[in-house]
Design an enzyme around this catalytic site. Structure first.
Site, PDB file in Angstrom:
ATOM      1  N   HIS A  38       0.976  -1.139  -0.753  1.00 51.18           N
ATOM      2  CA  HIS A  38       0.212   0.269   0.047  1.00 51.18           C
ATOM      3  C   HIS A  38       0.983   1.153  -0.051  1.00 51.18           C
ATOM      4  CE1 HIS A  38      -2.727  -3.161   2.227  1.00 51.18           C
ATOM      5  NE2 HIS A  38      -3.374  -3.094   0.722  1.00 51.18           N
ATOM      6  N   ASP A 151      -2.816  -6.711  -7.873  1.00 51.01           N
ATOM      7  CA  ASP A 151      -4.239  -7.549  -8.194  1.00 51.01           C
ATOM      8  C   ASP A 151      -4.468  -7.898  -9.629  1.00 51.01           C
ATOM      9  OD1 ASP A 151      -6.049  -8.053  -4.965  1.00 51.01           O
ATOM     10  OD2 ASP A 151      -4.764  -6.639  -4.868  1.00 51.01           O
ATOM     11  N   VAL A 177       4.905  -5.817  -4.761  1.00 49.35           N
ATOM     12  CA  VAL A 177       6.382  -5.055  -3.600  1.00 49.35           C
ATOM     13  C   VAL A 177       6.178  -6.654  -2.698  1.00 49.35           C
ATOM     14  CG1 VAL A 177       6.745  -3.893  -1.152  1.00 49.35           C
ATOM     15  CG2 VAL A 177       5.574  -2.709  -2.911  1.00 49.35           C
TER      16      VAL A 177
HETATM   17  P1  AMP Z   1      -6.084  -3.751  -0.681  1.00 45.87           P
HETATM   18  O1  AMP Z   1      -6.360  -3.717   0.881  1.00 45.87           O
HETATM   19  O2  AMP Z   1      -5.808  -5.205  -0.207  1.00 45.87           O
HETATM   20  O3  AMP Z   1      -7.399  -3.924  -1.404  1.00 45.87           O
HETATM   21  O4  AMP Z   1      -5.369  -3.204  -1.499  1.00 45.87           O
HETATM   22  C1  AMP Z   1      -5.178  -1.919  -1.639  1.00 45.87           C
HETATM   23  C2  AMP Z   1      -4.680  -1.473  -3.264  1.00 45.87           C
HETATM   24  O5  AMP Z   1      -3.114  -1.850  -2.242  1.00 45.87           O
HETATM   25  C3  AMP Z   1      -4.984  -1.978  -4.601  1.00 45.87           C
HETATM   26  O6  AMP Z   1      -4.802  -1.583  -5.410  1.00 45.87           O
HETATM   27  C4  AMP Z   1      -3.761  -3.496  -4.071  1.00 45.87           C
HETATM   28  O7  AMP Z   1      -3.619  -4.053  -5.913  1.00 45.87           O
HETATM   29  C5  AMP Z   1      -2.729  -2.456  -4.179  1.00 45.87           C
HETATM   30  N1  AMP Z   1      -1.636  -4.020  -3.448  1.00 45.87           N
HETATM   31  C6  AMP Z   1      -1.892  -4.417  -1.802  1.00 45.87           C
HETATM   32  N2  AMP Z   1      -1.019  -5.499  -1.906  1.00 45.87           N
HETATM   33  C7  AMP Z   1      -0.364  -5.171  -2.822  1.00 45.87           C
HETATM   34  C8  AMP Z   1       1.947  -5.513  -2.990  1.00 45.87           C
HETATM   35  N3  AMP Z   1       2.197  -6.252  -2.302  1.00 45.87           N
HETATM   36  N4  AMP Z   1       2.347  -4.384  -3.649  1.00 45.87           N
HETATM   37  C9  AMP Z   1       1.588  -3.442  -4.999  1.00 45.87           C
HETATM   38  N5  AMP Z   1       0.179  -3.028  -4.111  1.00 45.87           N
HETATM   39  C10 AMP Z   1      -0.223  -4.206  -3.704  1.00 45.87           C
END
Ligand code: AMP
Length: 294
Positions: A38, A151, A177
């Site tokens: 994030h 995602d 990441v």
């Molecule tokens: P989430 O809180 O899991 O819904 O993720 C929020 C945003 O962070 C989404 O756009 C995800 O694709 C991105 N995100 C989650 N994990 C990662 C990661 N490891 N690397 C890059 N972006 C991420």
């Protein structure tokens, strides 16, 4: 930093910032339990926007009936402290009733793209995602919204929705990441015990092996998928949901890889925890980094 709970307050603020003060707004939409994945999105938003809004909303509409909506990690206090450190301007943390008030009945369905991969395993998931992102885009009116390649399918679907429904927002997709171990950062990693966490490092190793095989000339999808599957299946704690190779733009299944970028993606259970990961094969250098360490 201000924490905003009301949709109306968010909307009037966004109107003022964008229309009256002519400032660019960047939105990072999250479900909280923030980690470095994030933070990489927030970092980029900070770099290119005047005002950074991070939304934190665990969206019930994107969870299936037997999924982890109730147990999903929530810690707004810790998240807000992290966001203050990162110079975020506004945290938009609405309640479920604020996003889906009584009588709510309009949903966004991005047809076709929503049926493959995650959509096949999690029916209704992307209808929930597209709907909440549409609401967030309308509330925050961002010039830029930042999403993670983690995602990959979600990012493709959001881009399509923004095009189709003429949202005035540019979608920026940033690389995955990973932890030192190669495990892709995810809020759901918190569910893993030490043994499962170690076992889950197989995912990145399997994807990296496939990339090496691809680089050495293996362009047959079936064989690349078998390679990934057999690596993962050698790990007794892992249970494969799917491994798939699809066109990275259209998500059509690919039998053979040609010069178009291909998305090699997977979902694997470790106990009850379902993890996803992916790499892009055959992409130009810049996009290729989306699957690499960052
Ligand atoms: P989430 O809180 O899991 O819904 O993720 C929020 C945003 O962070 C989404 O756009 C995800 O694709 C991105 N995100 C989650 N994990 C990662 C990661 N490891 N690397 C890059 N972006 C991420």
């Amino acid at each position: 930093m201000e924490i905003i709970n009301r949709r109306k307050r968010m909307m009037s603020l966004a109107r003022k910032l964008r229309r009256e003060e002519n400032r660019t707004i960047g939105l990072v939409a999250t479900m909280g339990a923030l980690h470095e994945g994030h933070l990489s999105l927030i970092h980029e938003a900070r770099a290119i926007c005047d005002v950074v809004v991070v939304s934190i909303f665990v969206n019930p509409a994107q969870f299936g009936p037997n999924e982890d909506f109730e147990s999903y990690p929530r810690d707004l206090t810790a998240d807000a402290a992290t966001l203050a450190e990162y110079n975020v301007d506004y945290v938009f943390a609405p309640t479920v009733e604020e996003i889906y008030p009584r009588g709510f009945s309009t949903y966004v369905l991005v047809e076709g793209l929503s049926d493959a991969l995650e959509g096949a395993s999690r029916p209704g998931h992307f209808r929930g995602v597209a709907t909440v992102v549409a609401i967030l885009l309308n509330a925050v009116r961002p010039n830029f919204a930042f999403f993670g390649q983690k995602d990959a399918q979600q990012s493709i679907i959001i881009k399509q929705m923004v095009r189709d429904l003429a949202f005035d927002t540019e979608i920026v997709v940033l690389p995955i990441v990973r932890e030192q171990s190669g495990l892709a950062m995810s809020s759901r990693n918190a569910y893993l015990d030490a043994e499962q966490r170690q076992a889950a490092t197989v995912l990145n190793r399997a994807l990296t092996q496939a990339r090496s095989a691809y680089d050495e000339g293996e362009h047959n999808s079936g064989r690349l998928i078998d390679l990934v599957r057999s690596s993962i299946e050698a790990q007794p704690l892992a249970r494969v949901d799917y491994v798939s190779i699809n066109d990275a733009a259209t998500l059509k299944k690919l039998d053979k890889l040609d010069e178009r970028p291909a998305l090699l993606s997977l979902a694997v259970f470790f106990g009850k925890t379902r993890l996803i990961d992916n790499i892009v094969l055959g992409a130009a250098k810049k996009e290729d980094a989306a699957g690499a360490n960052a």
